[in-house]
Design an enzyme around this catalytic site. Structure first.
Site, short mmCIF file in Angstrom:
data_model
loop_
_atom_site.label_atom_id
_atom_site.label_comp_id
_atom_site.label_asym_id
_atom_site.label_seq_id
_atom_site.Cartn_x
_atom_site.Cartn_y
_atom_site.Cartn_z
N TYR A 93 -2.58 -1.58 10.41
CA TYR A 93 -2.50 -1.57 8.95
C TYR A 93 -1.13 -1.10 8.46
O TYR A 93 -0.47 -1.78 7.67
CB TYR A 93 -3.60 -0.70 8.36
CG TYR A 93 -3.67 -0.79 6.86
CD1 TYR A 93 -4.26 -1.89 6.23
CD2 TYR A 93 -3.14 0.20 6.05
CE1 TYR A 93 -4.32 -1.99 4.86
CE2 TYR A 93 -3.19 0.11 4.67
CZ TYR A 93 -3.78 -0.98 4.07
OH TYR A 93 -3.83 -1.08 2.71
N SER A 149 0.85 -1.20 0.00
CA SER A 149 0.00 0.00 0.00
C SER A 149 0.88 1.24 0.00
O SER A 149 2.06 1.17 0.38
CB SER A 149 -0.90 0.00 1.24
OG SER A 149 -1.53 1.25 1.42
#
Length: 600
Positions: A429, A417
Site C-alpha cells: 500500500y 493517501s
C-alpha cells in the site's frame, strides 16, 4: 495512535490553561519594579494595570516629566524613581532606594522593560558608538539592573520578566537593536537556569511591532538623516540617494505589511478557488472505483450537479446499485483496472460516449489496501497484488485516457493517501501510494503546457467500511498461518494480536465524514483554479504532512512508541544478557542468540 496523541495534546493544553489561570495570592502585599515607565508598555499598560490590581508598583522613569504624569494617573501606592539604566551610578542609587522601599519583604517582581531602538541603518553607515548606544541600554542596562536587584528578588523567591523582541529571534535591520535583543535572550536563558534552584522564575516577552509612539515616521526620518549626513562621500555614492530614500521610507514594522499581503493572498486564493468551471452539465467525468466509498459518493454528487458521470465499477452488483441511486445521465462500465484489455475496452467505450467533446475529468480513485503486514510475513506477489491496482492500474487508466483529457484540456485527480507521505505499515500500500505521488507530480509537469491540470488528494484516515476487524483478520490470518515456525516465534502471538488491533484502529477510528474527501476531489474537477494537493482530514494536516518533513530518526522514534514489540526483539536480547549471572553465562547467552539469529 494519532487519536491518543491528539487526546494527550488536548489534555496538555487543558492542564496548561488551568495552571496559567492560577494567580499568586496576596498581590496587594507584593512589590514590583518596572523600568522604562515614561511611555509605551511600561507606562500605558503595565504600571497602571498592576497599580489597579493593588500591587505596590515601583516605577523607574527616565525623566521627571514622565514620572509626574504617571503619578497623576495612578494611586498613591505607586512610587517613582528617576533612572538612566545606562548609568551605573543611577542604577546603584535606584537599587538602594528599592531596598529601602521593600524593607525585609524582598522584591517580588522585576520587569526590565526600558529600551531604545535607534539608530538603525545599514551597518556600513554606522559606527561602533552607534551600536554601543543601543547595547548599553537594552542589554548592559538590563544586566546592570538585574544584578543590582537580584538579591532582593531571590529573597522574595520572585519573578524577573525581561522584555526582548521578535527581533531577538530574527535580525531584520542593521544597528545595535537586534544584537542587544539577541543578547537579552541569551542572558535571560542562562539567568533562568541559574535561579531555578532558588525558586526564582525568569520569563522572556518577545513582542512583535507595536505602535508605542517611539517609532513614528518623523522620529525614524530624523534618526536616519542624522546617520546619512555623516556617511563618507564614497559610501554615499556606492549606495546612492535613491537607496537612502527607499530605506528611509521602509517601516521597521514591515512584517505587518507582509502579514497584510499574506492576508490578501489568502483572500485572493479563496476568491480564485470559489470560481467554478462553467457549463458543468455538458462535461464528462470518468471515476474509477465507484462500487463503494469515495468513488460511489463522488459519482452521486457530480450527478446531482448535472455533470455526465462515467462510473467504472469492479462488479455488476456495484454498478446496478449505483444506477438505482442516480439519474439517467450516469453511465456505468465494469472494469478491473489490473486487466489491460478491460482498461483498453473502457477507453474505447469512453470515446464513444464522448463523441468529439473530450473527457473533462478523470478521477483515479480505485484502490486496495490488503495484504498489509510486516514485510517478513509477505512475498513479492503480496506486494504486486496491491501495486498492480493502486499504481500500475492508475497509470494504465491514465495513459489510455490521456488523449481524451488533453483534447478537453481537462483535469486529472489521483487519489493518493496520507500514507503516501509516511510509511506506517508493511506491504504494497505505502509503496504504491508513494508511487502515485511521484507519477502525479511528473504527469502534472508533463501536461501543464497542454492546459491539463493534475491534482493529488491525500486523505487521512476515513472509515469507509472496507477495513473492519473481520476483514483485517481475514487478511492477516492466512499470512500468519503460512509463516515458518521460527518466524512466528520471533514475533510471537501477542505481536500478531496487537498488530491486528492497530490496523483495525487505524482504519476504523478515522473520520466518518467522507464528504471531506469527496469535496476535495469535486473541487479539483469543478474549480477554475484547482489546487495541486488536497489533504482532507485533520490527521493528514497535523500528522502525516508535518511528519513527512521531520528527520527520519525522529519519525521512527515516535512511530516505534505505538508499535508492538516482537517477542525476540533486540530489547529482549539485551534484557536476557543483563540477567546473566557470570561472564561465562553471558558468553553462552550471546552465542545462543547469535546462532539462533543465523538460523533464522
Amino acid at each position: 495512535m494519532w487519536l491518543y496523541l491528539a487526546a494527550l495534546l488536548g489534555l496538555y493544553f487543558l492542564f496548561r490553561w488551568y495552571r496559567e489561570c492560577l494567580t499568586v495570592p496576596n498581590l496587594h502585599d507584593k512589590y514590583v519594579l518596572i523600568t522604562g515607565c515614561d511611555s509605551g508598555f511600561g507606562n500605558l499598560l503595565l504600571a497602571r494595570h498592576l497599580d489597579k490590581r493593588g500591587m505596590r508598583v515601583l516605577a523607574a522613569c527616565l525623566t521627571q516629566k514622565g514620572a509626574e504624569q504617571l503619578k497623576e494617573a495612578t494611586s498613591e501606592r505607586l512610587q517613582t524613581v528617576i533612572l538612566d539604566i545606562a548609568s551605573s551610578e543611577s542604577v546603584a542609587a535606584m537599587a538602594q532606594w528599592v531596598k529601602q522601599q521593600v524593607a525585609d519583604k524582598g522584591l517580588w517582581g522585576l520587569v526590565n522593560n526600558a529600551g531604545v531602538g535607534f539608530p538603525f541603518a545599514p551597518i556600513e553607515w554606522l559606527t561602533k558608538d552607534d551600536f554601543a548606544k543601543v547595547i548599553n541600554v537594552n542589554l548592559l542596562g538590563t544586566i546592570d539592573v538585574t544584578v543590582s536587584l537580584l538579591s532582593l528578588v531571590r529573597q522574595a523567591r520572585g519573578r524577573i520578566v525581561n522584555v526582548s523582541s521578535a527581533a531577538g529571534r530574527l535580525a531584520i535591520v542593521g544597528g545595535g537593536y537586534c544584537p542587544s535583543k539577541y543578547g537579552v535572550e541569551a542572558f535571560s536563558d542562562s539567568l533562568r537556569r541559574e535561579l531555578s534552584a532558588f525558586g526564582v522564575k525568569v520569563s522572556i516577552v518577545e513582542p512583535c511591532a507595536f505602535k508605542t509612539g517611539n517609532a513614528t515616521l518623523p522620529i525614524v526620518e530624523q534618526s536616519l538623516k542624522g546617520v546619512w549626513s555623516r556617511v563618507p562621500k564614497e559610501v554615499k555614492e556606492i549606495y546612492g540617494e535613491q537607496y537612502f530614500n527607499i530605506f528611509k521610507d521602509l517601516d521597521p514594522t514591515m512584517w505587518l505589511y507582509l502579514a497584510a499581503l499574506l492576508g490578501l493572498y489568502l483572500l485572493f486564493r479563496w476568491y480564485r478557488e470559489c470560481q467554478t468551471v462553467p457549463n458543468l452539465h455538458d462535461k464528462y467525468v470518468l471515476i474509477t472505483g465507484c462500487d463503494s466509498g469515495f468513488g460511489n459518493l463522488l459519482a452521486r454528487h457530480l450527478d446531482q450537479r448535472g455533470m455526465r458521470v462515467l462510473a467504472a465499477c469492479l462488479t455488476q452488483k456495484g454498478a446496478e446499485r449505483l444506477k438505482e441511486e442516480t439519474s439517467v445521465r450516469l453511465q456505468t462500465f465494469i472494469v478491473d483496472i489490473t486487466n489491460s484489455d478491460r482498461v483498453a475496452a473502457m477507453a474505447q467505450w469512453t470515446k464513444q460516449q464522448l463523441a468529439d467533446k473530450g473527457l473533462w475529468g478523470l478521477v483515479n480513485n480505485a484502490g486496495v489496501g490488503f495484504p498489509m503486514a510486516p514485510t517478513e510475513w509477505l512475498t513479492k506477489d503480496d506486494f504486486a497484488q496491491v501495486i498492480n491496482v493502486n499504481l500500475l492500474g492508475t497509470i494504465d487508466v491514465t495513459v489510455n485516457l490521456l488523449p481524451l483529457v488533453r483534447h478537453a484540456q481537462g483535469r486529472i485527480v489521483n487519489v493518493s493517501s496520507g500514507l503516501g507521505r509516511i510509511a506506517l505499515t508493511g506491504g504494497g500500500y505505502c509503496p504504491s501510494k508513494y508511487g502515485v505521488e511521484a507519477f502525479s507530480d511528473s504527469l502534472r509537469r508533463d501536461l501543464q503546457e497542454f492546459g491539463v491540470k493534475v491534482s493529488i488528494v491525500e486523505p487521512g484516515c476515513f472509515n469507509t467500511g472496507v477495513s473492519t476487524r473481520p476483514i483485517v483478520e481475514r487478511s492477516l490470518q492466512p499470512l500468519w498461518a503460512r509463516l515458518p515456525k521460527e518466524v512466528k516465534e520471533s514475533y510471537g502471538e501477542q505481536f500478531f494480536n496487537i498488530y491486528c488491533k492497530n490496523l483495525v484502529d487505524l482504519s476504523t477510528t478515522g473520520s466518518n465524514n467522507l464528504n471531506l474527501v469527496v469535496d476535495a476531489i469535486q473541487h479539483g474537477i469543478t474549480a477554475v483554479h484547482p489546487r495541486t494537493r488536497y489533504s482532507p482530514g485533520w490527521d493528514c494536516k497535523f500528522f502525516y504532512i508535518p511528519f513527512s518533513y521531520f528527520p527520519s530518526i525522529l519519525v521512527d522514534y515516535v512511530l516505534a512508541r505505538s508499535s508492538p514489540r516482537p517477542a525476540m526483539s533486540s530489547h529482549t536480547h539485551l534484557a536476557s544478557w543483563e540477567k546473566a549471572d557470570s561472564i561465562v553465562t553471558c558468553g553462552q547467552e550471546c552465542r545462543r542468540y547469535y546462532n539462533s539469529g543465523r538460523e533464522q
